[in-house]
Scaffold this active site. Structure first.
Site, PDB file in Angstrom:
ATOM      1  N   LEU A  51      17.544  43.898  28.184  1.00  0.00           N
ATOM      2  CA  LEU A  51      19.075  44.125  28.793  1.00  0.00           C
ATOM      3  C   LEU A  51      19.346  45.521  28.947  1.00  0.00           C
ATOM      4  O   LEU A  51      20.092  45.791  29.931  1.00  0.00           O
ATOM      5  CB  LEU A  51      19.992  43.769  27.334  1.00  0.00           C
ATOM      6  CG  LEU A  51      20.282  42.092  27.196  1.00  0.00           C
ATOM      7  CD1 LEU A  51      20.985  41.965  25.819  1.00  0.00           C
ATOM      8  CD2 LEU A  51      21.185  41.618  28.371  1.00  0.00           C
ATOM      9  N   LYS A  76       6.613  54.027  27.818  1.00  0.00           N
ATOM     10  CA  LYS A  76       7.186  52.703  28.390  1.00  0.00           C
ATOM     11  C   LYS A  76       8.538  52.983  29.396  1.00  0.00           C
ATOM     12  O   LYS A  76       8.833  52.448  30.369  1.00  0.00           O
ATOM     13  CB  LYS A  76       7.724  51.714  27.364  1.00  0.00           C
ATOM     14  CG  LYS A  76       6.262  51.018  26.654  1.00  0.00           C
ATOM     15  CD  LYS A  76       6.806  50.215  25.576  1.00  0.00           C
ATOM     16  CE  LYS A  76       5.390  49.432  24.944  1.00  0.00           C
ATOM     17  NZ  LYS A  76       6.146  48.684  23.714  1.00  0.00           N
ATOM     18  N   ASP A 101      14.224  58.001  18.776  1.00  0.00           N
ATOM     19  CA  ASP A 101      13.772  57.024  17.682  1.00  0.00           C
ATOM     20  C   ASP A 101      14.771  56.779  16.638  1.00  0.00           C
ATOM     21  O   ASP A 101      15.035  57.712  15.727  1.00  0.00           O
ATOM     22  CB  ASP A 101      12.359  57.694  16.942  1.00  0.00           C
ATOM     23  CG  ASP A 101      11.728  56.876  16.061  1.00  0.00           C
ATOM     24  OD1 ASP A 101      12.572  55.901  15.717  1.00  0.00           O
ATOM     25  OD2 ASP A 101      10.942  57.152  15.341  1.00  0.00           O
ATOM     26  N   ASN A 127      22.522  50.493  23.498  1.00  0.00           N
ATOM     27  CA  ASN A 127      22.195  49.067  23.385  1.00  0.00           C
ATOM     28  C   ASN A 127      20.728  48.887  22.342  1.00  0.00           C
ATOM     29  O   ASN A 127      20.560  47.714  22.095  1.00  0.00           O
ATOM     30  CB  ASN A 127      21.516  48.914  24.865  1.00  0.00           C
ATOM     31  CG  ASN A 127      20.695  47.601  24.911  1.00  0.00           C
ATOM     32  OD1 ASN A 127      21.059  46.327  24.845  1.00  0.00           O
ATOM     33  ND2 ASN A 127      19.184  47.845  25.306  1.00  0.00           N
ATOM     34  N   SER A 180      27.039  44.758  20.805  1.00  0.00           N
ATOM     35  CA  SER A 180      27.606  43.985  19.397  1.00  0.00           C
ATOM     36  C   SER A 180      26.898  42.714  19.814  1.00  0.00           C
ATOM     37  O   SER A 180      25.688  42.516  20.608  1.00  0.00           O
ATOM     38  CB  SER A 180      28.864  43.891  19.257  1.00  0.00           C
ATOM     39  OG  SER A 180      29.056  43.270  17.956  1.00  0.00           O
ATOM     40  N   TYR A 214      20.699  40.452  10.823  1.00  0.00           N
ATOM     41  CA  TYR A 214      21.011  41.016  12.224  1.00  0.00           C
ATOM     42  C   TYR A 214      22.600  40.919  12.313  1.00  0.00           C
ATOM     43  O   TYR A 214      23.142  42.000  12.872  1.00  0.00           O
ATOM     44  CB  TYR A 214      20.332  40.253  13.062  1.00  0.00           C
ATOM     45  CG  TYR A 214      20.585  40.708  14.405  1.00  0.00           C
ATOM     46  CD1 TYR A 214      20.062  41.889  14.826  1.00  0.00           C
ATOM     47  CD2 TYR A 214      21.521  40.126  15.330  1.00  0.00           C
ATOM     48  CE1 TYR A 214      20.261  42.141  16.404  1.00  0.00           C
ATOM     49  CE2 TYR A 214      21.681  40.344  16.765  1.00  0.00           C
ATOM     50  CZ  TYR A 214      21.077  41.677  17.174  1.00  0.00           C
ATOM     51  OH  TYR A 214      21.323  41.917  18.578  1.00  0.00           O
ATOM     52  N   LYS A 218      25.327  44.018  12.894  1.00  0.00           N
ATOM     53  CA  LYS A 218      26.279  44.049  13.825  1.00  0.00           C
ATOM     54  C   LYS A 218      27.773  44.133  13.551  1.00  0.00           C
ATOM     55  O   LYS A 218      28.676  44.921  14.136  1.00  0.00           O
ATOM     56  CB  LYS A 218      25.980  42.949  15.014  1.00  0.00           C
ATOM     57  CG  LYS A 218      24.909  42.985  15.697  1.00  0.00           C
ATOM     58  CD  LYS A 218      24.616  44.350  16.436  1.00  0.00           C
ATOM     59  CE  LYS A 218      23.455  44.300  17.350  1.00  0.00           C
ATOM     60  NZ  LYS A 218      23.224  45.631  18.092  1.00  0.00           N
TER      61      LYS A 218
END
Length: 345
Positions: A51, A76, A101, A127, A180, A214, A218
């Protein structure tokens, strides 16, 4: 707080039937044709894949002049940069790779200090996040890793970036987007009854539930964003949350790769998941669409939608204030309250 006027109630928005409808039927409209990000600078965290990478790509498609890929792995990040530079539709915007980080407060502070030195910062999209198959803790802070990365370090960064986002162009305030999730609305959040709240995330769970944790991480972010938006005027920095929905092609659940749960989740994702380009479009809408009406709100599919139902319950005011006070105390080394006051002075 009382919910604003939405096209749907918070409870219906949180229902599984409505989630399936959004996943399989609802459409996300394109960004308005007159949106042009020429001359603007944006930061996207967790942007080397999934994303984040697609969000970065779409910002470049809108003419963004400078993009900062904030990544944990610079190798990366550089590969992502090369991919974007090779995309002929992405224009000629400048692309930089910065290390970030979120397991380290020092890294977050160094990143924010670097951002403050920019000539301008118009958009910051937070994100980066993780979904933990197993419960682990950060040695330096004692917190469970998901809460550390998705909540504590993320809200530290979002608050520290406010100064850099304070617009030098009076025509439009800077925009800060916290990514979110639907799972925030599904969290049981039993920790809400504890005092203090945050300290419970230093204790080993009786039974580890990766989706619950998780979702809680959020949900904590939604509480913090709501409190932060009360203290920072929309005319200074417009702050909102974005829900990209459940998408395939992301690395969010990579921690579960190779496990039975991971295999089941990835199979389910392929059936009901949206392409990352569609999920990223919701994030981009939160960053470039709307005016000050989106301040302190939650955007999804190009619309302002309700956050988790608990955010609008009577008890939310006390929970939000408790969490705000605890979070600022935990992050007192960064003097966040002083930073917020300086924005409005």
């Amino acid at each position: 707080m009382a919910p604003p006027k939405f096209s749907i109630t918070p409870e219906k928005e949180a229902s599984r039937s409505q989630w399936i409808h959004r996943q399989l039927i609802a459409k996300t409209p394109p960004v308005a044709k007159d949106v042009n990000l020429s001359g603007q600078t944006a930061i996207v965290t967790g942007s080397n894949t999934g994303l984040g990478l697609e969000t970065a790509r779409q910002l470049l498609y809108l003419g963004l002049s400078k993009l900062i890929l904030a990544v944990r792995s610079e190798e990366k990040g550089k590969a992502a940069r090369e991919e974007l530079l090779a995309d002929k539709e992405a224009g000629s915007g400048e692309i930089e790779v910065w290390n970030l980080d979120l397991e380290s407060y020092d890294s977050v502070i160094q990143f924010a200090d670097r951002a403050k030195a920019l000539d301008r910062l118009d958009i910051a999209i937070l994100n980066a996040g993780l979904f933990q198959a197993k419960e682990t803790f950060i040695a330096s802070t004692g917190y469970e890793r998901c809460v550390q990365v998705n909540y504590l370090s993320s809200v530290l960064l979002m608050t520290l970036l406010l100064g850099a986002l304070k617009s030098k162009n009076e025509t439009r305030p800077g925009r800060l987007v916290l990514v979110s999730s639907d799972t925030a609305a599904w969290a049981n959040f039993k920790e809400q009854k504890s005092r203090p709240i945050l300290a419970t995330f230093k204790n080993k769970a009786d039974k580890w539930d990766m989706q619950e944790r998780y979702g809680v991480s959020k949900l904590l972010g939604q509480f913090y964003l709501t409190e932060l938006a009360k203290r920072v005027p929309a005319s200074v920095v417009t702050i909102d949350a974005a829900n990209p929905s459940f998408c395939y092609g992301t690395a969010l659940t990579r921690d579960g790769d190779g496990t039975i749960a991971g295999l089941l989740l990835n199979g389910f994702r392929r059936v009901v998941g949206k392409p990352t380009a569609v999920g990223a479009l919701s994030i981009v809408h939160a960053a470039v669409s709307f005016g000050e009406e989106v301040h302190g709100q939650y955007a999804e599919d190009g619309e302002i939608r309700p956050m988790a139902p608990i955010i609008y319950k009577p008890e939310a005011e006390e929970i939000g204030k408790q969490l705000w006070d605890e979070t600022l105390a935990e992050l007192s080394f960064a003097r966040l309250e002083e930073s917020i006051q300086e924005l409005t002075s």
